[in-house]
Design an enzyme around this catalytic site. Structure first.
Site, mmCIF file in Angstrom:
data_model
loop_
_atom_site.group_PDB
_atom_site.id
_atom_site.type_symbol
_atom_site.label_atom_id
_atom_site.label_comp_id
_atom_site.label_asym_id
_atom_site.label_seq_id
_atom_site.Cartn_x
_atom_site.Cartn_y
_atom_site.Cartn_z
ATOM 1 N N GLU A 286 0.824 -1.202 0.000
ATOM 2 C CA GLU A 286 0.000 0.000 0.000
ATOM 3 C C GLU A 286 0.867 1.264 0.000
ATOM 4 O OE1 GLU A 286 -4.167 -0.601 1.802
ATOM 5 O OE2 GLU A 286 -3.188 0.769 3.186
ATOM 6 N N HIS A 307 7.783 -27.082 -0.658
ATOM 7 C CA HIS A 307 7.154 -28.258 -1.260
ATOM 8 C C HIS A 307 6.024 -27.870 -2.220
ATOM 9 C CE1 HIS A 307 9.195 -31.306 1.298
ATOM 10 N NE2 HIS A 307 9.434 -30.203 1.992
ATOM 11 N N LYS A 421 -14.028 0.436 -3.949
ATOM 12 C CA LYS A 421 -15.096 0.897 -3.039
ATOM 13 C C LYS A 421 -16.162 1.652 -3.825
ATOM 14 C CE LYS A 421 -12.285 1.506 1.098
ATOM 15 N NZ LYS A 421 -11.704 2.504 1.992
#
Ligand code: PA5
Length: 445
Positions: A286, A307, A421
């Site tokens: 951010e 793995h 948003k």
């Protein structure tokens, strides 16, 4: 020193001369942070939090934590992003990712309001059935959809269960000092409130009331945490030169970025650091990911992910480097038993502690990844104590601010977060978003 940068495994990839050449930019960027002369400098209050925190509030946090510990079986912490990640990182780092399952005298802690998944919220509600509950809602703005919805649901649940009076004793609110609907509402209801300090962005807020209250409820010593951060502040904010580990870390990752190493993988050999990695991803992602620039912050837990992604790291695209957090002193000991039948062929390890195996896995992997063309920075951390957590948080926060300025971005804003948003509000039918909704619906057809 609780935290130390070891750049030995970067030496084949970054020459000391390159570091010298970039040092004036790194040091100037540090100057912007320290002197408050860069973009976003209104958001530098975190720099001094370990020494200039509100003493009265700190005492109240400790008292409230004791009350919460006494009054509930389950403590629900509602928040998202910077109002969530650091807290969870601290509890898992210091206590355990299995905190809720281990024997303890403190309440179980669950997190809510960090998604809008009905299943996630229902699961926490189901866990709460028949138990005594306290809630801490953490939101600077007070209007973030995810925590606001979760708070509605839990408030209704608490008021039904305990009545308004009873719920008042069980709801704790951390929000802006003055502004916002949540502040206004909490005061009208008489909830105990704590402050997200001015000048501290969400991702830099874990050492404020945002993190301190829930972390104290988990039984961690928040005084020691702030002492660690204070020691880091003393160690890192005085020296402007390249032997300051924060400046050096910022400089080396910048050099690697400019060489096309555009992915930084934060690695730990301790699953207890998984949420610390999530916190770090938000901090760097951010802060730096803007204006079409930035390293992509990623994370892995080894040896688990060796793995699954080990193959890629060893042989895939050469666009990444690793930053390994090495915990020098493991919290626990597990002795490997002898097996008279030696069915797995591992008797050469009999009697050895598992931390020895973890250590050798790390050293072997560092060398293998170096051979595969992957530079590795190592951040050595003393242990998983409160003190080390505070120290490490401060190290990364300061390094991130310096690094952001080196990238040429404002490390303290997050304009890009608004795009989703805006669309979500429009699609949900929020008043004021009608035209935008029409435009989106055309695209969705
Ligand atoms: O770092 C940030 O600023 C964000 O991640 C915020 O913390 C997050 O969006 C939550 O915001 P608020 O605390 O206003 O609910």
């Amino acid at each position: 020193m609780s935290v130390k940068l070891n750049d030995r495994y970067v030496q084949g990839f970054v020459a000391e001369d390159e570091i010298r050449k970039i040092s004036h930019i790194a040091e100037a960027s540090f100057g912007l942070v320290r002197n408050g002369t860069g973009a976003g400098s209104d958001f530098l209050r975190w720099l001094d939090l370990p020494v200039s925190y509100d003493r009265e509030e700190f005492t109240r946090i400790k008292k409230a934590a004791k009350r919460i510990q006494k009054n509930c079986d389950v403590f629900v912490v509602i928040g998202i992003g910077g109002s969530y990640l650091g807290t969870r990182a601290a509890i898992e780092f210091i206590r355990s990712p299995l905190y809720n399952n281990l024997p303890k005298e403190t309440p179980d802690i669950y997190f809510a309001g960090n998604s809008v998944s009905p299943s996630a919220l229902s699961d926490v509600l189901r866990i709460c059935e028949g138990k005594d509950i306290c809630v801490n809602v953490i939101s600077k703005s007070g209007t973030t959809t995810e925590p606001a919805v979760a708070f509605r649901v839990f408030r209704e649940m608490l008021e039904k269960k305990y009545g308004e009076e009873g719920a008042r004793e069980r709801i704790f609110v951390t929000t802006d000092r003055k502004k916002g609907k949540l502040r206004e509402f909490s005061e009208s209801k008489g909830y105990e409130t704590f402050v997200v300090p001015d000048g501290v962005g969400g991702r830099y807020s874990v050492l404020s009331a945002v993190g301190l209250l829930p972390i104290a409820v988990a039984g961690c010593d928040i005084s020691k945490m702030l002492a660690g951060a204070k020691a880091a502040r003393t160690a890192y904010t005085k020296k402007f030169s390249m032997d300051n580990d924060c400046v050096r870390y910022a400089a080396i990752r910048n050099i690697l970025y400019n060489k096309g190493k555009v992915i930084e993988v934060l690695v730990s050999y301790e699953p207890a650091l998984q949420m610390m990695c999530e916190w770090w991803k938000q901090l760097f992602g951010e802060s730096e990911g803007k204006d079409g620039k930035s390293l992509y912050p990623s994370s892995m837990i080894f040896s688990t992910d060796l793995h699954s992604l080990g193959q890629y790291i060893q042989d895939g695209m050469r666009t990444m480097f690793e930053t390994v957090i090495e915990i020098k002193n493991a919290s626990d000991k597990v002795k490997i038993p002898n097996d008279p039948e030696n069915i797995d062929g591992l008797n050469f390890l009999s009697g050895k502690d598992l931390s020895f195996v973890n250590d050798m896995a790390m050293k072997g992997t560092l060398l293998a990844h170096n051979d595969g063309g992957v530079a590795n920075l190592v951040v050595e951390v003393e242990d998983r104590s409160e003190y080390s957590f505070g120290y490490l948080v401060y190290f990364f926060e300061l390094a991130c601010a310096i690094s952001g300025y080196m990238m040429g971005v404002n490390p303290f804003d997050q304009p890009g977060v608004e795009a989703y948003k805006k669309n979500m509000y429009a699609l949900l039918g929020k008043p004021g978003y009608e035209d935008h909704r029409k435009a989106l619906n055309k695209k969705l057809k």
